[in-house]
Design a protein around this motif. Sequence first.
Motif, PDB file in Angstrom:
ATOM      1  N   TRP A   1       5.997  54.006  10.603  1.00 43.42           N
ATOM      2  CA  TRP A   1       5.178  53.992   9.380  1.00 43.42           C
ATOM      3  C   TRP A   1       4.197  55.153   9.385  1.00 43.42           C
ATOM      4  O   TRP A   1       3.982  55.795   8.364  1.00 43.42           O
ATOM      5  N   GLU A   2       3.604  55.415  10.536  1.00 44.91           N
ATOM      6  CA  GLU A   2       2.566  56.449  10.592  1.00 44.91           C
ATOM      7  C   GLU A   2       3.132  57.868  10.493  1.00 44.91           C
ATOM      8  O   GLU A   2       2.398  58.802  10.229  1.00 44.91           O
ATOM      9  N   ASN A   3       4.427  58.029  10.732  1.00 41.77           N
ATOM     10  CA  ASN A   3       5.014  59.376  10.748  1.00 41.77           C
ATOM     11  C   ASN A   3       6.119  59.564   9.708  1.00 41.77           C
ATOM     12  O   ASN A   3       6.910  60.497   9.801  1.00 41.77           O
ATOM     13  N   MET A   4       6.131  58.713   8.705  1.00 40.37           N
ATOM     14  CA  MET A   4       7.234  58.733   7.734  1.00 40.37           C
ATOM     15  C   MET A   4       7.243  60.007   6.882  1.00 40.37           C
ATOM     16  O   MET A   4       6.241  60.348   6.257  1.00 40.37           O
ATOM     17  N   PRO A   5       8.388  60.716   6.844  1.00 34.85           N
ATOM     18  CA  PRO A   5       8.459  61.913   6.005  1.00 34.85           C
ATOM     19  C   PRO A   5       8.813  61.575   4.546  1.00 34.85           C
ATOM     20  O   PRO A   5       9.315  60.476   4.276  1.00 34.85           O
ATOM     21  N   ILE A   6       8.595  62.517   3.664  1.00 35.64           N
ATOM     22  CA  ILE A   6       9.036  62.315   2.276  1.00 35.64           C
ATOM     23  C   ILE A   6      10.509  62.717   2.165  1.00 35.64           C
ATOM     24  O   ILE A   6      11.040  63.421   3.017  1.00 35.64           O
ATOM     25  N   VAL A   7      11.145  62.257   1.102  1.00 34.93           N
ATOM     26  CA  VAL A   7      12.530  62.651   0.823  1.00 34.93           C
ATOM     27  C   VAL A   7      12.511  63.489  -0.447  1.00 34.93           C
ATOM     28  O   VAL A   7      12.170  62.986  -1.512  1.00 34.93           O
ATOM     29  N   GLU A   8      12.869  64.766  -0.318  1.00 38.33           N
ATOM     30  CA  GLU A   8      12.844  65.637  -1.506  1.00 38.33           C
ATOM     31  C   GLU A   8      13.934  65.233  -2.502  1.00 38.33           C
ATOM     32  O   GLU A   8      13.672  65.037  -3.674  1.00 38.33           O
TER      33      GLU A   8
ATOM     34  N   LEU B   1      12.925  51.483   6.065  1.00 37.01           N
ATOM     35  CA  LEU B   1      12.196  50.930   7.211  1.00 37.01           C
ATOM     36  C   LEU B   1      11.757  49.492   6.926  1.00 37.01           C
ATOM     37  O   LEU B   1      11.837  48.619   7.806  1.00 37.01           O
ATOM     38  N   GLY B   2      11.301  49.241   5.679  1.00 42.78           N
ATOM     39  CA  GLY B   2      10.876  47.888   5.305  1.00 42.78           C
ATOM     40  C   GLY B   2      11.995  46.870   5.503  1.00 42.78           C
ATOM     41  O   GLY B   2      11.758  45.740   5.946  1.00 42.78           O
ATOM     42  N   TRP B   3      13.213  47.283   5.178  1.00 42.78           N
ATOM     43  CA  TRP B   3      14.392  46.414   5.348  1.00 42.78           C
ATOM     44  C   TRP B   3      14.478  45.930   6.794  1.00 42.78           C
ATOM     45  O   TRP B   3      14.530  44.740   7.075  1.00 42.78           O
ATOM     46  N   TRP B   4      14.466  46.890   7.734  1.00 44.71           N
ATOM     47  CA  TRP B   4      14.687  46.509   9.130  1.00 44.71           C
ATOM     48  C   TRP B   4      13.478  45.841   9.750  1.00 44.71           C
ATOM     49  O   TRP B   4      13.608  44.965  10.607  1.00 44.71           O
ATOM     50  N   GLN B   5      12.297  46.218   9.268  1.00 45.54           N
ATOM     51  CA  GLN B   5      11.104  45.542   9.785  1.00 45.54           C
ATOM     52  C   GLN B   5      11.087  44.086   9.312  1.00 45.54           C
ATOM     53  O   GLN B   5      10.753  43.169  10.075  1.00 45.54           O
ATOM     54  N   ARG B   6      11.475  43.884   8.068  1.00 44.36           N
ATOM     55  CA  ARG B   6      11.531  42.506   7.561  1.00 44.36           C
ATOM     56  C   ARG B   6      12.568  41.687   8.339  1.00 44.36           C
ATOM     57  O   ARG B   6      12.320  40.537   8.707  1.00 44.36           O
TER      58      ARG B   6
END
Lengths: 189, 401
Positions: B254-261, B228-233
């Motif tokens: 950002w507020e709803n970002m899930p974790i990656v197991e 997400l940081g990539w595209w936001q930047r």
Amino acid sequence: MSPEIEQFLSGMKKTIEEVVMPNLTDRFAQEQAGIVAATLGFLSTIQDKVFHYELFENQEYKRILQDVLTTLDADAEKNDAICVVVENVNKHFLHDNPAEQTAFRPYPFIRGSNENMKEFLCEFIQLQPDMPTQVRKDFEALLKPFFKSIETRERSWVKGLGFDPEAEQQADIGDLLYENEYLRGTKPQ
Amino acid sequence: MPYYTQTLKDRAHPGHAWVEKIRTRYPVERAIDEVLSRKLNRRSHSAAHRTDFEHIETRLLDYLRATTAQDDIAIANLSRLSGGASKEQFTFDLTWRQNSGTSDTRKLILRMDPSESIVETHRLREAQVLKAMWGEIPVPEVFWCEPTEEHLGHPFLIAGFLEGIVQPEGGDKASGLGMYFEPELRNSLKDQFVEHLAHIHNVDWRQKDLSTYDQPRSNSTEGNAWSLGWWQRVWQEDAIEAHPIVENAARWLWENMPIVENPVIVHGDYRSGNFMYTKDQRINAILDWELSHIGDFHEDLAYSALEILGTPLENGEVLTSGLMPKDEFLEKYEQMSGNIIDPKRLVYFEVFSYYKAAVIAVATSLRTSYGSKTHLDAMMNLISGFGYISVSALQRALDKV
């Protein structure tokens, strides 16, 4: 003044499609010439509405920002960052006063004013986590119909570019901008 | 065009302090930071992109002679390729001595960055992932990669050219979006399409040389945050106008970002137009790996199944990548990969994918054309049409969550 822009554009499109493209042998050049022709075709459908599109957005952004300022008034202890944006919006309204007739201003003035107002609204959106719960809810409620209006308008604007699988379901941009032969919301009572 | 605000002026002429502010505020992977920072630092100093390639053959020959230490190496039939929306591509026949000592001629493809591209990516990263996938799934064979501007004026990659079909005859779709395959062809290709994606996600990337890829920790949001940081930047660097819907989507993501197991290799652009098939209907190459990274497999699934990338049929049904209904695609994927799909994450990545499409097709496409930085300026303007449809779809997706 003649010819009208539409006539210039359709003349160029015809020349590219019927004279230039058949005589190009390079595939890359053919592909790019096709894109130029498609662009000219698109321009001819929107060129007479560009000014009113910006004017319509000018009204819309003034309205939403005024509503946002009213909503934020409910928060007596606004944080500093929000106060800065509020102050900037108020300063901007001295430059492009919501009570004045923007339609007589030049296109770059309106376009510039709109861009400033878009940035202010985006700054408020970024600051949502700093708003008290109820203020944030009210702010979100203001945004919902506003977003709907933007996405419908933009999608109608670009439907002639050929990417939209639902193009037939999108309104014509003229129908969104005008009502009873006036820009929406501007017909004298 | 005038700079209506200070932000737009900074984006058009980024100063050192502004670039550093952006880098600090939007952390991304190291290699991504390298290419994005290079783009910004060059933006004010480089002229419009030149589309002629008068000297490219000489420079390419000099590079190949130096890198292979073979003075008798020979180039023939250099020509520009049509199609594609990001890199300048050329094919040529190269005659050179192989490792076995025998001389051979092969048709190769040169993929070269324009001055600014609709997606600013790292050629060495692309070369590494192609090498990692070599032998796993069908991909072009990479021969040489030059991530600097030293030799041809732009970074480039040279790979084997594969004969095959990207678009069925008469397809004519920009970048392969919304491509139509006849039912028989669909039936031949659809299982292969899913099978290769399942395989990509099951490759053990820790055993591969992917030194230009930062490795996110398992059971954390790190992979998704970098993505997400990539595209936001990129949005903050490239947008030529502010957009409240796009801004609001970033906040939601950002507020709803899930974790990656369990992070996997994510292709990043897995769809029709980015694979090639032979006349006997076998997929013989998965292409365009430049957006790949290590992250959540749901990202590829949601992206591939985006309706705006699919093919609508007369009955209103939209086929994922023109091949099969979305439910069938997801069911096959679960069977072939062994991964269990989380519907909530799929929704998250649907929003993410529309956001990414909006960033690429509204912000960067128009920025490259604004600065005359590519060989496809007219096309970049046109692609904004796809971008605004992405914004519309983004808002409609957010309305449902």
